[in-house]
Design an enzyme around this catalytic site. Sequence first.
Site, PDB file in Angstrom:
ATOM      1  N   GLU A   1     129.681 193.136  16.737  1.00 16.68           N
ATOM      2  CA  GLU A   1     130.846 192.153  16.139  1.00 16.68           C
ATOM      3  C   GLU A   1     130.533 191.185  14.990  1.00 16.68           C
ATOM      4  OE1 GLU A   1     134.093 192.585  17.213  1.00 16.68           O
ATOM      5  OE2 GLU A   1     133.751 193.789  19.149  1.00 16.68           O
TER       6      GLU A   1
ATOM      7  N   CYS B   1     135.733 184.659  12.968  1.00 18.91           N
ATOM      8  CA  CYS B   1     135.427 185.684  12.547  1.00 18.91           C
ATOM      9  C   CYS B   1     136.501 186.354  11.957  1.00 18.91           C
ATOM     10  CB  CYS B   1     134.828 186.603  13.406  1.00 18.91           C
ATOM     11  SG  CYS B   1     135.781 186.794  14.758  1.00 18.91           S
TER      12      CYS B   1
END
Length: 518
Positions: free
Chosen positions: A274, A308
């Site tokens: 990720e 993110c």
Amino acid sequence: MTDVLGEIKKFFSDLGLQLELGIKDSNLGACTGEWIVPDEKKELVSINPADGEPIASIIQADEAAYEKVISTAAEAFTSWRIVPAPVRGEVVRDLGNELRVFKDPLGRLVSLEMGKILSEGLGEVQEMIDMCDFAVGLSRQLYGPNMPSERPRHRMYEQWHPLGVVGVISAFNFPVAVWAWNAALAAVCGDTVVWKPSSDAPLTAVAVQHICNRVMKRHDLHGIFNLLIGPGRSVGERLINDERVPLVSFTGSTKMGRHVAETTARRFGRSILELGGNNAIIVADDADLDLVLRAVLFAAVGTAGQRCTSLRRLFLQKAIAPQLIERLVKAYPSITIGDPLEDGVLMGPLVNERAVADHLAALDAIREQGGEILCGGGRPDREGFFVEPTIVKAHPDMEIAREETFAPILYVFEYETFDEAVAMHNSVDQGLSSAVFTESMRTAEQFLSHEGSDCGIANVNIGTSGAEIGGAFGGEKHTGGGREAGSDSWKGYMRRQTCTINWGGELPLAQGVKFEVE
Ligand code: NAD
């Protein structure tokens, strides 16, 4: 404001933690249920990013502590995998309930240590609770399909087995939720978990481990949830190279993720990655601009641009660009910057001085590359790691806009045709989150089609950040391709087995092959 520090101190003492510096054996960083006192006393000081002052210190794991944690987790796996999945689910249910009890102080601690505003700190703990609830339901649904066999009196099906020890390496910006995405699923899948949190947020990890320990003690379990706090270059390196860890779930920068992917692949381990994003919104000329304004503010400025999924690029159709830019430039200065635990504050600090330096270096590059800073760009005159949220009028050749700067910088581009916007949108290396704002069904569907966004997440009339746990979360291209949290992400934490059973008296071969011995 309530006595935040007092509440957090009480939370710490309820858990048996110390909120003082220099008490060498108090806050330990390695745990299997039992806290491990390392021979080497390497201290890590947790800093409050809102004032740059130390909060508390932790003794990091040394090599012996590492060995103890991994061998305990590997040993615990041999008995945990035998526990029926729905019973494992009961343990995770209890963990979710314990997190409900501690939601408030843990959320405050997240804000204190990492710098996100309180509502987001609490939201992060809510996400942990939601993940536990999701995993409880999942514990009765880890099923595989049956397939019709081409051979008579044969049955073919798929089943899923636990993998073993799962290493979870997490980033600073979601210091506790990312652990829960992984740990809740891994636990119901029958795996044991070793967590190496970010060195920028060790206290929240210690607090979560204490909460886990209370629950596991009630169930007479040991070694299911384990903690290893230490530098990436020593503890992290050991973990990604360790053959006893079949899966490493890594959340962090693309640069580190590439190294984790290569290292785990070399030993045929698995990784869930990720990594960084460079998320964008395309605004069509028929969009509801009130919605756009609200969505952009939260996605670009929320968490001080340290998600993110933070919005980094905004593509505006030429006809509506001037009025939207004007509204954004007017709205930005009204965002209250300050102590994230204070009421009314919408943007806290960046995580550390290095992040501030990265922000300022990006601003230099923007100026050099011909970007026009429309608002922000400075550093507020106060203690702590604060910066001003910044809007930049950008052009497609600006290299800096192709990188992820983990700070509140928004690049605004103009476009004429929707195809042109989609091409610019997809032209970067990252592929995490994306959105379109439009009232046109045709435009929305084009964005969601294979001719549209190339990202793992694609939204219509919603910003790029703030995903729910029910969907699989993750991104494509240099974001790493991993999926976590909802949908069928659990499959990443198990190994698949295809089984064929012959219940007849013959031995027919597949594809009609004959192999008869006279
Ligand atoms: P980072 O890459 O600096 O650190 C991430 C983790 O890697 C930390 O725990 C660190 O200690 C560890 N690490 C460092 N060196 C290591 C090594 N040699 N071996 C193993 N582990 C090592 O990232 P960060 O600054 O903490 O977080 C910000 C980044 O994380 C951003 O790029 C952001 O986009 C990304 N992120 C991605 C997601 C996602 O779901 N895609 C979520 C959150 C954050």
